[in-house]
Design an enzyme around this catalytic site. Structure first.
Site, PDB file in Angstrom:
ATOM      1  N   GLU A   1       0.840  -1.337   0.250  1.00  0.00           N
ATOM      2  CA  GLU A   1       0.577   0.071  -0.339  1.00  0.00           C
ATOM      3  C   GLU A   1       0.595   1.295   0.352  1.00  0.00           C
ATOM      4  O   GLU A   1       0.845   2.533   0.757  1.00  0.00           O
ATOM      5  CB  GLU A   1      -0.693   0.294   0.945  1.00  0.00           C
TER       6      GLU A   1
ATOM      7  N   GLU B   1      -5.063  -8.558   0.321  1.00  0.00           N
ATOM      8  CA  GLU B   1      -5.750  -8.604   1.900  1.00  0.00           C
ATOM      9  C   GLU B   1      -6.980  -8.023   1.891  1.00  0.00           C
ATOM     10  O   GLU B   1      -7.229  -7.348   0.881  1.00  0.00           O
ATOM     11  CB  GLU B   1      -5.368  -7.089   2.763  1.00  0.00           C
TER      12      GLU B   1
HETATM   13  O1  IFM Z   1      -3.595  -3.625   9.494  1.00  0.00           O
HETATM   14  C1  IFM Z   1      -3.792  -2.763   7.902  1.00  0.00           C
HETATM   15  C2  IFM Z   1      -2.680  -3.271   6.993  1.00  0.00           C
HETATM   16  O2  IFM Z   1      -1.544  -2.783   7.797  1.00  0.00           O
HETATM   17  C3  IFM Z   1      -2.383  -2.789   5.923  1.00  0.00           C
HETATM   18  N1  IFM Z   1      -3.792  -2.887   4.959  1.00  0.00           N
HETATM   19  C4  IFM Z   1      -5.261  -2.252   5.728  1.00  0.00           C
HETATM   20  C5  IFM Z   1      -5.236  -2.501   7.146  1.00  0.00           C
HETATM   21  C6  IFM Z   1      -6.788  -2.278   7.684  1.00  0.00           C
HETATM   22  O3  IFM Z   1      -6.522  -0.828   8.514  1.00  0.00           O
END
Ligand code: IFM
Length: 448
Positions: free
Chosen positions: A153, A357
């Site tokens: 990200e 994710e």
């Molecule tokens: O916890 C975070 C992660 O570190 C990166 N993506 C989003 C998740 C939830 O906010």
């Protein structure tokens, strides 16, 4: 719904969020940020977190019991700088011994503080330092690791870290956030070159499924602007070898982008082994009107702040979509995930996609039907995308364990495994058992 037999069923975590063991490594920007009053909920820190540095063998056993085929974890750059690469070496061996594919991410936001002190991501040299670090990790692990993610990200690193300041290092310079975005892209390109060409190397973006409130030209233009800043600032150079013209025009008052040197875009445009998609919630935008209250709290899900994470997009308003929300206040809408997977399938035909994710924060309860419902909806959306031709090869649930949720500290729980932070006892929630069944059988059944 049946998923392909070779689908990679995994779970994800990140070093700063679970490891603890902060005294045994160099400081990162998150250590500093946590100690800055008012930045992190309740003054929480990553000093102990879920104590994974001590309990990693137990955690790998847990993953095996849950039938996971893959584990996405991040490597702490500050730990590597202080000679701690051996921890990841042992972790990789332990995962392999349990038949779990190790899928490391090289950077999940924990920039060494000493590099921030020298200017951080707005400085080009940080990208070169990252390439050296990638080569060092590759030398140690590449004989056993075939799936690599360079950055997690980068949008958050660049725009929450350097524009809105709700993430470390907490700076609020829109111009610097654009430089940071470019140097993160460059770091990715350089790191690909430092990893073996036989490896499957990708990047995990958090692309935004941006929707316009209405079909009016002004609202559609608001969507275009946010799409450029959320998505195309990365996918432009990564997938097509150039920054989008409209992004350069929209941000011209802030930057002339002269930090992009000849050859940079080609360097970023490396062949990708996969594109990682992190997805939680869509965004709903419109153009500001005379009636828009400029003092109203932002509802873009990235923390209420007087500094925008969207450089050059002050004319855009974010709206809270109707319907159910998670404990983060994020609206639940799995169609955004289907939309993104289909978009990348069209935009980069044949490029393998991984959902790197996806998951949700809910109440701490061990019985968590809302999380099961969320996961079921999003996995159905992935199944639909597969049917529609998207080459999705795997799914990494966020998260294996409850953990440090950045500026929210330990107040939000994303784990399918509950962590008692007093005793560090792990207890699988109902969602863990539900997911274990799915990982074992590839059969998506109704939750509850
Ligand atoms: O916890 C975070 C992660 O570190 C990166 N993506 C989003 C998740 C939830 O906010």
């Amino acid at each position: 719904m049946t998923f392909p037999g070779d689908f990679l069923w995994g779970a994800a975590t990140a070093a700063f969020q679970i490891e603890g063991g902060a005294q045994a490594r160099d400081a990162s920007i998150w250590d500093t940020f946590c100690r800055t009053p008012g930045k992190v909920h309740a003054g929480d820190t990553g000093d102990v977190a879920a104590d994974h540095l001590r309990l990693w063998r137990e955690d790998v056993r847990l993953m095996a019991e849950l039938g996971l085929k893959a584990y996405r974890f991040s490597i702490s750059w500050p730990r590597v700088l202080s000679g701690g690469l051996g921890f990841y070496d042992r972790l990789v061996d332990e995962l392999l011994a349990h038949g779990i594919e190790p899928c490391p991410t090289l950077y999940h936001w924990d920039l060494p503080q000493e590099l921030e002190d020298r200017g951080g991501w707005p400085e080009r040299e940080t990208a070169h330092a990252f390439a050296r670090y990638a080569a060092q990790v590759s030398d140690a692990l590449a004989d056993r690791v075939s799936w690599w993610t360079t950055l997690n990200e980068p949008w958050c690193s660049a725009f929450l870290g350097y524009a809105s300041g709700v993430h470390a290092p907490g700076r609020t310079s829109p111009a610097d956030s654009l430089r940071a975005a470019h140097h993160l892209n460059l770091a990715h390109g350089l790191a690909v070159g430092a990893l073996p060409s036989s490896a499957r190397v990708g990047i995990a973006l958090n692309p935004s499924a941006v929707r316009a409130l209405t079909d009016s030209p002004a609202d559609l233009d608001a969507r275009r602007r946010i799409d450029a800043l959320a998505n195309r600032v990365f996918t432009g150079p990564l997938l097509h070898g150039s920054y989008p013209e409209d992004l350069l025009t929209d941000t011209a008052a802030l930057s002339d982008w002269s930090f992009v040197r000849p050859g940079d875009e080609a360097l970023i445009h490396q062949p990708l082994g996969f594109l990682g998609v992190n997805y939680y919630t869509p965004a709903l935008v419109s153009a500001a009107t005379a009636a828009t209250d400029p003092a109203a709290p932002r509802s873009d899900g990235h923390g209420s702040t007087s500094h925008s994470p969207w450089p050059g997009a002050d004319s855009v308003v974010f709206h809270q979509p109707p319907g159910e929300r998670t404990d983060m206040g994020w609206s639940i809408d799995s169609s955004g995930l289907h939309d993104l997977l289909m978009r990348f399938t069209r935009e980069a035909p044949g490029l393998p996609l991984l959902v790197t994710e996806n998951g949700a924060a809910f109440a701490p309860d061990l019985h968590d039907p809302p999380r099961i419902a969320y996961l079921e909806a999003h996995l159905s959306a992935i199944h639909r995308a597969l049917r529609d031709g998207a080459p999705v090869g795997g799914y990494f649930l966020w998260s294996l364990l409850d953990n440090f949720e950045w500026s929210y500290g330990y107040s939000k729980r994303f784990g399918i495994v509950h962590v008692d932070y007093g005793t560090q006892v792990r207890t699988p929630r109902s969602s863990a058992r539900w997911y274990a069944h799915l990982a074992r059988t590839g059969l998506l059944r109704s939750g509850g």
